[in-house]
Design an enzyme around this catalytic site. Structure first.
Site, PDB file in Angstrom:
ATOM      1  N   ASP A   1       0.242   5.351   0.610  1.00  0.00           N
ATOM      2  CA  ASP A   1      -0.825   6.201   1.164  1.00  0.00           C
ATOM      3  C   ASP A   1      -0.503   7.682   1.183  1.00  0.00           C
ATOM      4  OD1 ASP A   1      -2.258   3.932   1.827  1.00  0.00           O
ATOM      5  OD2 ASP A   1      -1.626   3.918   3.915  1.00  0.00           O
TER       6      ASP A   1
ATOM      7  N   GLU B   1      -2.716  10.550   3.204  1.00  0.00           N
ATOM      8  CA  GLU B   1      -3.868  10.805   4.070  1.00  0.00           C
ATOM      9  C   GLU B   1      -3.803  12.252   4.543  1.00  0.00           C
ATOM     10  OE1 GLU B   1      -5.137   6.766   6.282  1.00  0.00           O
ATOM     11  OE2 GLU B   1      -3.177   7.533   6.887  1.00  0.00           O
TER      12      GLU B   1
ATOM     13  N   GLU C   1       0.841  -1.197   0.000  1.00  0.00           N
ATOM     14  CA  GLU C   1       0.000   0.000   0.000  1.00  0.00           C
ATOM     15  C   GLU C   1       0.878   1.250   0.000  1.00  0.00           C
ATOM     16  OE1 GLU C   1      -3.607  -0.332   2.315  1.00  0.00           O
ATOM     17  OE2 GLU C   1      -3.288   1.688   3.130  1.00  0.00           O
TER      18      GLU C   1
END
Length: 293
Positions: free
Chosen positions: A108, A110, A106
Site C-alpha cells: 500500500d 496511501e 497487499e
C-alpha cells in the site's frame, strides 16, 4: 508542521546530489486503457491527452477508482500522480497491489490529505497472509500537489521496495527464515482510488472533509507495468526467477540506495510500527532485521 515541509530548499539540494535512476527505463506515455479499467463511479474519471492522463474526482456522493486488467506475480509498477491540492483534509488517494482472497497479500501507498498549508502524509503498509498493521508514515520532501511525482513498487522474491521519484522510502525484506510470511504465491492486481476517510485520515479523524471545496481532484499519468502476468488458473509465472527483477542487482539495495533510505528514515519518518511499543510490546520479527538498515 508547515515549517517542516518547507525545509525542502536545503534538503532537496542534498537529495539532488544523491539521486540517480535505479529502475530500468520505462515507457512514460502509456495510455490508461492499455493496462487499467475503472472499478466504480465511471463518470468520476475524466480522460485527457488521448487517455494518457486521467483525473479522479471525489464529491459528497462518491469517490472513484480503477484496477489493472491483469494479475501480476512480481515486477515493477509505477504511476505519476499529482495529489489533491489545497484543503484535502479527510481525503485519501491510494495506490496499491492486492490479491483477492481472505488471507490476502497487499502493498500500500496511501496519501493522507490535510488542511491547506500542512504537509501531506504518505502512509505505507504491507499485508502478508492477511496480516497487516505494519504502517510507516513519512512527510514528503516536496509539495505533491504542485507537479507530478513518480510512485513505484519493486516486488521480487527477495524484497519489496517502495520508491518516491526513485528514492527508496521503505524496504520489506523476505524474512521467511524468521517465520514471517512473504508474498510469493498470490498474484495481485494494481489498484488506485480517491475516497473519503475523514473518520481517520487527517489527525486521526479530527479534521473532517470540507465538502464546500468539492470536487477534489487527483491526476494521473504514466501507467507503467513491467511484471509477470499470471492467468486466473496459474499459481506461478512460468518465468519465475528468470526476469530482470530477480537478478542480483535487485535482490538488495545498493550502497547509494541505503544512504538515501537512511536519509528518509532520519529526516522524514514520523511513525514506524517497529518502534511502537504500545502496539507491539515485543518487536515484530521482521523489524529486528529492519533495524540493520
Amino acid at each position: 508542521m508547515a515549517c517542516l515541509l518547507w525545509t525542502v530548499s536545503v534538503s532537496f539540494l542534498v537529495l539532488a546530489s544523491m539521486v540517480m535512476s535505479t529502475a530500468p527505463k520505462q515507457a512514460v506515455d502509456v495510455p490508461f486503457s492499455r493496462n487499467y479499467q475503472p472499478t466504480w463511479a465511471y463518470d468520476h474519471i475524466k480522460y485527457y491527452n488521448d487517455g494518457k492522463e486521467i483525473q479522479l474526482l471525489l464529491d459528497k456522493y462518491t469517490g472513484t477508482g480503477f484496477q489493472s486488467k491483469g494479475n501480476y506475480l512480481f515486477g515493477h509498477f509505477s504511476m505519476d500522480i499529482k495529489m489533491v491540492p489545497n484543503d484535502s483534509a479527510g481525503t485519501v488517494t491510494a495506490f496499491y497491489l492486492s490479491s483477492q482472497n481472505n488471507e490476502h497479500d497487499e502493498i500500500d501507498f496511501e496519501f493522507l490529505g490535510n488542511r491547506s498549508g500542512q504537509p501531506y502524509i504518505l502512509q505505507t503498509n504491507v499485508f502478508t497472509g492477511g496480516k497487516g498493521d505494519r504502517e510507516q508514515r513519512i512527510f514528503l520532501w516536496f509539495d505533491p500537489t504542485k507537479a507530478y511525482h513518480k510512485y513505484s513498487v519493486l516486488w521480487n522474491m527477495y524484497q519489496i521496495v517502495f520508491f518516491v521519484d526513485n528514492v527508496p522510502i521503505r524496504v520489506f525484506k523476505n524474512c521467511k527464515d524468521l517465520k514471517v510470511k512473504f508474498p510469493f504465491e498470490q498474484p495481485m492486481k494494481i489498484y488506485s482510488s480517491l475516497w473519503n476517510a475523514d473518520d481517520w485520515a487527517t489527525r486521526g479523524g479530527l479534521e473532517k472533509t470540507d465538502w464546500s471545496k468539492a470536487p477534489f481532484v487527483a491526476a494521473y499519468k504514466s501507467f507503467h507495468i513491467n511484471g509477470c502476468e499470471a492467468s486466473v488458473n496459474d499459481k506461478y509465472c512460468e518465468t519465475q526467477g528468470k526476469r530482470w527483477w530477480d537478478q542480483k542487482e535487485y535482490q538488495d539495495l545498493d550502497a547509494d540506495q541505503y544512504k538515501r533510505l537512511k536519509w528518509v528514515r532520519k529526516k522524514w519518518t514520523i511513525y514506524n510500527y517497529c518502534n511502537d511499543r504500545s502496539r507491539y510490546p515485543t518487536m515484530p520479527a521482521e523489524c529486528k532485521r529492519d533495524r540493520d538498515i
